[in-house]
Motif scaffolding. Structure first.
Motif, PDB file in Angstrom:
ATOM      1  N   GLU A 237       0.789  -1.226   0.000  1.00  0.00           N
ATOM      2  CA  GLU A 237       0.000   0.000   0.000  1.00  0.00           C
ATOM      3  C   GLU A 237       0.823   1.278   0.000  1.00  0.00           C
ATOM      4  O   GLU A 237       1.930   1.323   0.509  1.00  0.00           O
ATOM      5  CB  GLU A 237      -0.964   0.033   1.190  1.00  0.00           C
TER       6      GLU A 237
ATOM      7  N   VAL B  13      -3.829  -0.038  -3.228  1.00  0.00           N
ATOM      8  CA  VAL B  13      -3.170  -1.339  -3.278  1.00  0.00           C
ATOM      9  C   VAL B  13      -3.614  -2.004  -4.582  1.00  0.00           C
ATOM     10  O   VAL B  13      -4.812  -2.132  -4.821  1.00  0.00           O
ATOM     11  CB  VAL B  13      -3.587  -2.239  -2.090  1.00  0.00           C
TER      12      VAL B  13
ATOM     13  N   ASN C  69      -3.772  -5.479   3.146  1.00  0.00           N
ATOM     14  CA  ASN C  69      -2.620  -5.526   2.263  1.00  0.00           C
ATOM     15  C   ASN C  69      -2.941  -6.114   0.897  1.00  0.00           C
ATOM     16  O   ASN C  69      -2.083  -6.178   0.030  1.00  0.00           O
ATOM     17  CB  ASN C  69      -1.490  -6.314   2.925  1.00  0.00           C
TER      18      ASN C  69
END
Length: 182
Positions: free
Chosen positions: A22, A92, A113
């Motif tokens: 990210e 992301v 994530n």
């Protein structure tokens, strides 16, 4: 914009959230309008909240709805005044090693994530120049949100597109079909 690495006050560098793909920033507290839908379930205080969305006006969440766990969602955005505003926008890529595992951990620290995500609650002062050395009042005067909470939830999907608008009004694709356009 910041990334997963940070520096402690004593100068030691660390990555608190690893692995991570990210990059993130803090939105202007009153700068969001519209509707945002979750892409994955959220687990908050051990409670599963699923298929939820927010209606936002001038940065404030004015409505929260969920097919599962709506009462927990409404409680989470009621912790304090700042909990009903946003503190993070994170990008992301959908096509990343973490996302491609297709594992849902039901733990936001891991799940974030693998997906673009937003957070309601506290903004990170490091997202503005000199923010880490500012008082809470100075950070708030720069338009960042303050709250006792910070709850990430996933919004990234394979068909997510994001268009950025420059100061002079030009529109630039940032994400196309879930991934960076650049």
């Amino acid at each position: 914009w910041a990334a997963g690495n940070s520096v402690m006050k004593n100068g030691v560098e660390f990555v608190a959230n690893m692995p991570t793909e990210e990059i993130f920033t803090a939105p202007l507290k009153t700068g969001i309008n519209g509707v945002v839908y979750s892409a994955m379930p959220l687990v908050d205080s051990g409670n599963i909240i699923d298929k939820f969305h927010f209606i936002i006006r001038d940065g404030k969440i004015v409505e929260a709805h969920a097919e599962k766990g709506e009462e927990f969602l409404k409680a989470a955005i009621s912790v304090d005044e700042g909990a009903s505003y946003f503190g993070e926008v994170a990008l992301v890529p959908y096509d990343s090693p973490i996302s491609n595992q297709k594992i849902l951990f039901y733990n936001t620290l891991f799940d974030e994530n693998a997906s673009c995500h937003l957070a309601f609650g506290e903004a990170y002062p490091e997202c503005i120049e000199g923010g880490e050395s500012m008082t809470r009042e100075e950070v708030q005067a720069h338009g960042l949100n303050y709250s006792l909470t910070h709850v990430d939830f996933m919004v990234g999907t394979a068909d997510l597109s994001i268009v950025g608008t420059t100061h002079d009004g030009r529109e630039i694709p940032v994400f196309i079909n879930g991934n960076f356009a650049i």
